[in-house]
Motif scaffolding. Structure first.
Motif, PDB file in Angstrom:
ATOM      1  N   ALA A 199     -66.614 -26.595  23.921  1.00  0.00           N
ATOM      2  CA  ALA A 199     -66.956 -25.246  23.480  1.00  0.00           C
ATOM      3  C   ALA A 199     -67.691 -25.274  22.146  1.00  0.00           C
ATOM      4  O   ALA A 199     -68.654 -24.514  21.930  1.00  0.00           O
ATOM      5  CB  ALA A 199     -65.684 -24.393  23.366  1.00  0.00           C
ATOM      6  N   GLN A 200     -67.251 -26.161  21.239  1.00  0.00           N
ATOM      7  CA  GLN A 200     -67.928 -26.272  19.952  1.00  0.00           C
ATOM      8  C   GLN A 200     -69.348 -26.815  20.116  1.00  0.00           C
ATOM      9  O   GLN A 200     -70.268 -26.409  19.394  1.00  0.00           O
ATOM     10  CB  GLN A 200     -67.119 -27.181  19.016  1.00  0.00           C
ATOM     11  CG  GLN A 200     -65.716 -26.687  18.708  1.00  0.00           C
ATOM     12  CD  GLN A 200     -65.702 -25.240  18.248  1.00  0.00           C
ATOM     13  OE1 GLN A 200     -66.393 -24.870  17.295  1.00  0.00           O
ATOM     14  NE2 GLN A 200     -64.921 -24.418  18.932  1.00  0.00           N
ATOM     15  N   ARG A 201     -69.539 -27.695  21.066  1.00  0.00           N
ATOM     16  CA  ARG A 201     -70.887 -28.211  21.329  1.00  0.00           C
ATOM     17  C   ARG A 201     -71.799 -27.111  21.875  1.00  0.00           C
ATOM     18  O   ARG A 201     -72.971 -27.030  21.513  1.00  0.00           O
ATOM     19  CB  ARG A 201     -70.806 -29.387  22.316  1.00  0.00           C
ATOM     20  CG  ARG A 201     -70.236 -30.654  21.687  1.00  0.00           C
ATOM     21  CD  ARG A 201     -70.307 -31.857  22.595  1.00  0.00           C
ATOM     22  NE  ARG A 201     -70.061 -33.068  21.824  1.00  0.00           N
ATOM     23  CZ  ARG A 201     -69.143 -33.988  22.117  1.00  0.00           C
ATOM     24  NH1 ARG A 201     -68.378 -33.820  23.191  1.00  0.00           N
ATOM     25  NH2 ARG A 201     -68.985 -35.048  21.356  1.00  0.00           N
ATOM     26  N   LEU A 202     -71.251 -26.279  22.741  1.00  0.00           N
ATOM     27  CA  LEU A 202     -72.047 -25.179  23.274  1.00  0.00           C
ATOM     28  C   LEU A 202     -72.407 -24.179  22.169  1.00  0.00           C
ATOM     29  O   LEU A 202     -73.539 -23.684  22.109  1.00  0.00           O
ATOM     30  CB  LEU A 202     -71.272 -24.464  24.385  1.00  0.00           C
ATOM     31  CG  LEU A 202     -71.387 -25.075  25.776  1.00  0.00           C
ATOM     32  CD1 LEU A 202     -70.430 -24.393  26.735  1.00  0.00           C
ATOM     33  CD2 LEU A 202     -72.813 -24.959  26.302  1.00  0.00           C
ATOM     34  N   LYS A 203     -71.461 -23.892  21.299  1.00  0.00           N
ATOM     35  CA  LYS A 203     -71.753 -22.977  20.188  1.00  0.00           C
ATOM     36  C   LYS A 203     -72.843 -23.529  19.286  1.00  0.00           C
ATOM     37  O   LYS A 203     -73.732 -22.797  18.833  1.00  0.00           O
ATOM     38  CB  LYS A 203     -70.481 -22.723  19.373  1.00  0.00           C
ATOM     39  CG  LYS A 203     -69.461 -21.840  20.070  1.00  0.00           C
ATOM     40  CD  LYS A 203     -68.254 -21.598  19.169  1.00  0.00           C
ATOM     41  CE  LYS A 203     -67.249 -20.678  19.854  1.00  0.00           C
ATOM     42  NZ  LYS A 203     -66.065 -20.419  19.020  1.00  0.00           N
ATOM     43  N   ARG A 204     -72.764 -24.828  19.031  1.00  0.00           N
ATOM     44  CA  ARG A 204     -73.807 -25.449  18.197  1.00  0.00           C
ATOM     45  C   ARG A 204     -75.160 -25.398  18.901  1.00  0.00           C
ATOM     46  O   ARG A 204     -76.194 -25.117  18.286  1.00  0.00           O
ATOM     47  CB  ARG A 204     -73.421 -26.890  17.879  1.00  0.00           C
ATOM     48  CG  ARG A 204     -74.461 -27.628  17.022  1.00  0.00           C
ATOM     49  CD  ARG A 204     -73.964 -29.021  16.655  1.00  0.00           C
ATOM     50  NE  ARG A 204     -74.960 -29.757  15.918  1.00  0.00           N
ATOM     51  CZ  ARG A 204     -75.174 -29.637  14.612  1.00  0.00           C
ATOM     52  NH1 ARG A 204     -74.448 -28.784  13.901  1.00  0.00           N
ATOM     53  NH2 ARG A 204     -76.106 -30.352  14.012  1.00  0.00           N
ATOM     54  N   ALA A 205     -75.163 -25.648  20.207  1.00  0.00           N
ATOM     55  CA  ALA A 205     -76.409 -25.592  20.957  1.00  0.00           C
ATOM     56  C   ALA A 205     -76.991 -24.179  20.940  1.00  0.00           C
ATOM     57  O   ALA A 205     -78.216 -23.995  20.801  1.00  0.00           O
ATOM     58  CB  ALA A 205     -76.172 -26.050  22.396  1.00  0.00           C
ATOM     59  N   GLU A 206     -76.139 -23.148  21.073  1.00  0.00           N
ATOM     60  CA  GLU A 206     -76.612 -21.756  20.983  1.00  0.00           C
ATOM     61  C   GLU A 206     -77.303 -21.497  19.652  1.00  0.00           C
ATOM     62  O   GLU A 206     -78.390 -20.906  19.587  1.00  0.00           O
ATOM     63  CB  GLU A 206     -75.426 -20.798  21.112  1.00  0.00           C
ATOM     64  CG  GLU A 206     -74.862 -20.631  22.502  1.00  0.00           C
ATOM     65  CD  GLU A 206     -73.791 -19.557  22.498  1.00  0.00           C
ATOM     66  OE1 GLU A 206     -74.146 -18.379  22.242  1.00  0.00           O
ATOM     67  OE2 GLU A 206     -72.620 -19.877  22.734  1.00  0.00           O
ATOM     68  N   ARG A 207     -76.663 -21.967  18.594  1.00  0.00           N
ATOM     69  CA  ARG A 207     -77.209 -21.726  17.262  1.00  0.00           C
ATOM     70  C   ARG A 207     -78.558 -22.419  17.073  1.00  0.00           C
ATOM     71  O   ARG A 207     -79.510 -21.827  16.537  1.00  0.00           O
ATOM     72  CB  ARG A 207     -76.206 -22.202  16.208  1.00  0.00           C
ATOM     73  CG  ARG A 207     -76.606 -21.862  14.781  1.00  0.00           C
ATOM     74  CD  ARG A 207     -75.453 -22.081  13.815  1.00  0.00           C
ATOM     75  NE  ARG A 207     -75.006 -23.467  13.781  1.00  0.00           N
ATOM     76  CZ  ARG A 207     -73.867 -23.908  14.325  1.00  0.00           C
ATOM     77  NH1 ARG A 207     -73.070 -23.062  14.961  1.00  0.00           N
ATOM     78  NH2 ARG A 207     -73.535 -25.167  14.246  1.00  0.00           N
ATOM     79  N   LEU A 208     -78.654 -23.651  17.538  1.00  0.00           N
ATOM     80  CA  LEU A 208     -79.908 -24.397  17.391  1.00  0.00           C
ATOM     81  C   LEU A 208     -81.022 -23.789  18.244  1.00  0.00           C
ATOM     82  O   LEU A 208     -82.174 -23.679  17.802  1.00  0.00           O
ATOM     83  CB  LEU A 208     -79.689 -25.865  17.770  1.00  0.00           C
ATOM     84  CG  LEU A 208     -78.767 -26.677  16.851  1.00  0.00           C
ATOM     85  CD1 LEU A 208     -78.620 -28.100  17.369  1.00  0.00           C
ATOM     86  CD2 LEU A 208     -79.297 -26.682  15.424  1.00  0.00           C
ATOM     87  N   LEU A 209     -80.681 -23.389  19.452  1.00  0.00           N
ATOM     88  CA  LEU A 209     -81.689 -22.805  20.342  1.00  0.00           C
ATOM     89  C   LEU A 209     -82.171 -21.461  19.806  1.00  0.00           C
ATOM     90  O   LEU A 209     -83.328 -21.064  20.048  1.00  0.00           O
ATOM     91  CB  LEU A 209     -81.113 -22.636  21.749  1.00  0.00           C
ATOM     92  CG  LEU A 209     -80.839 -23.935  22.518  1.00  0.00           C
ATOM     93  CD1 LEU A 209     -80.064 -23.643  23.791  1.00  0.00           C
ATOM     94  CD2 LEU A 209     -82.142 -24.653  22.850  1.00  0.00           C
ATOM     95  N   SER A 210     -81.302 -20.765  19.079  1.00  0.00           N
ATOM     96  CA  SER A 210     -81.679 -19.454  18.547  1.00  0.00           C
ATOM     97  C   SER A 210     -82.531 -19.547  17.288  1.00  0.00           C
ATOM     98  O   SER A 210     -83.268 -18.609  16.959  1.00  0.00           O
ATOM     99  CB  SER A 210     -80.412 -18.640  18.217  1.00  0.00           C
ATOM    100  OG  SER A 210     -79.634 -18.442  19.375  1.00  0.00           O
TER     101      SER A 210
END
Length: 307
Positions: free
Chosen positions: A244-255
């Motif tokens: 879940a933390q990896r997905l949150k980080r990926a969301e932030r980077l993609l945004s």
């Protein structure tokens, strides 16, 4: 306590003597049990902290065995088939006044803890055992003698027989000579400071491998107990939390980083590869990373929360 623990194969580096029975010290696993026979010469010796627990079965004793208990010498007469028990991680001081013949059985911490956990059906916090210069224990001596015979035997089934004897030896020691600290699950929680340290570790190591063993070590719990306590706090397994933390980080980077390749985002977040990241985005967010980036670029949503 010395940080360098004496391994069984190094015993003759400390005690003058010779090997009489090669045994299984060099062929057995480090996390199990092994045996070797020795003839030790008359000596006075300081034995450093050992890696394993050690059982000594006396084949040729001595009328004058000295053990220093930290304040004075204890003198003992040792007879054939008597047993000496030495704990791991504690040095000891000895002398004997004639050449002696013994067999050593070495028991790893991992094996002892595993059997203790199965005996008590709980996580074992610590194992306590003292040095026993001499014990007159016919059952223990007989188990050691039989284990030696089966370990050296080429008869069919000798390996299985030896494995069963390893468990019997550990159980006998736990019943008579060892005290086990059973972890109290009701009070063994993760303190706030350690929880903060753990979460910081996870967020700063997302790009690499984060194992349950490493996380458990940070909060000073065994891996199996850590998984249970972690689940009671967060409602998910450690693996699910890290994902879940990896997905949150990926969301932030993609945004925020619109020109960074998706492959680079996947690597920075610790996914096995881009396709792995894509599968999890579809599973959790019902869209691909590319679709997420496009919608974020056009301001169609502000943020998605990953549970």
């Amino acid at each position: 306590m010395s940080l360098i623990l004496l391994a069984p194969e190094k015993m003759l580096d400390v005690i003058p003597g010779e090997v009489t029975i090669k045994g299984t010290v060099e062929t057995g696993p480090n996390n199990g049990m092994s045996i070797r026979g020795y003839r030790f010469y008359k000596t006075e010796v300081d034995i450093p902290c050992m890696r394993d627990y050690e059982l000594v079965r006396w084949k040729k004793g001595t009328s004058n065995l000295g053990f220093h208990d930290g304040s004075r010498w204890q003198k003992n007469a040792v007879h054939d088939d008597d047993v000496t028990i030495l704990t791991r991680g504690e040095s000891s001081r000895w002398y004997w006044m004639n050449d002696i013949e013994v067999s050593h059985i070495y028991i790893s911490q991992a094996l002892m803890a595993k059997v203790a956990g199965e005996v008590f059906q709980k996580d074992i916090d610590r194992i306590f055992v003292d040095h026993y210069p001499i014990v007159n224990d016919a059952t223990l001596s007989r188990l050691m003698d039989t284990y030696e015979a089966e370990s050296l035997s080429k008869e069919p089934g000798s390996g299985l027989f030896a494995q069963s004897l390893e468990i019997q030896l550990c159980i006998h020691l736990i019943r008579k000579y060892i005290r086990c600290g059973v972890r109290d699950e009701a009070i063994s929680r993760i303190s706030k400071s350690r929880l903060d340290t753990l979460q910081l570790y996870i967020t700063t190591h997302l790009a690499g491998t984060i194992s349950v063993k490493d996380m458990a070590a940070i909060v000073d719990l065994s891996p199996s107990h850590f998984v249970r306590v972690f689940g009671s706090i967060f409602g998910v397994s450690p693996h699910q939390y890290v994902q879940a933390q990896r997905l949150k980080r990926a969301e932030r980077l993609l945004s925020t980083l619109h020109d960074v390749p998706l492959k680079a985002v996947a690597m920075d977040c610790g996914f096995a590869d881009q396709s792995h990241m894509t599968r999890l985005f579809k599973e959790k967010l019902s869209m691909t990373p590319k679709e997420y980036r496009e919608k974020s670029t056009f301001g169609l949503f502000c943020s998605l929360t990953v549970q």
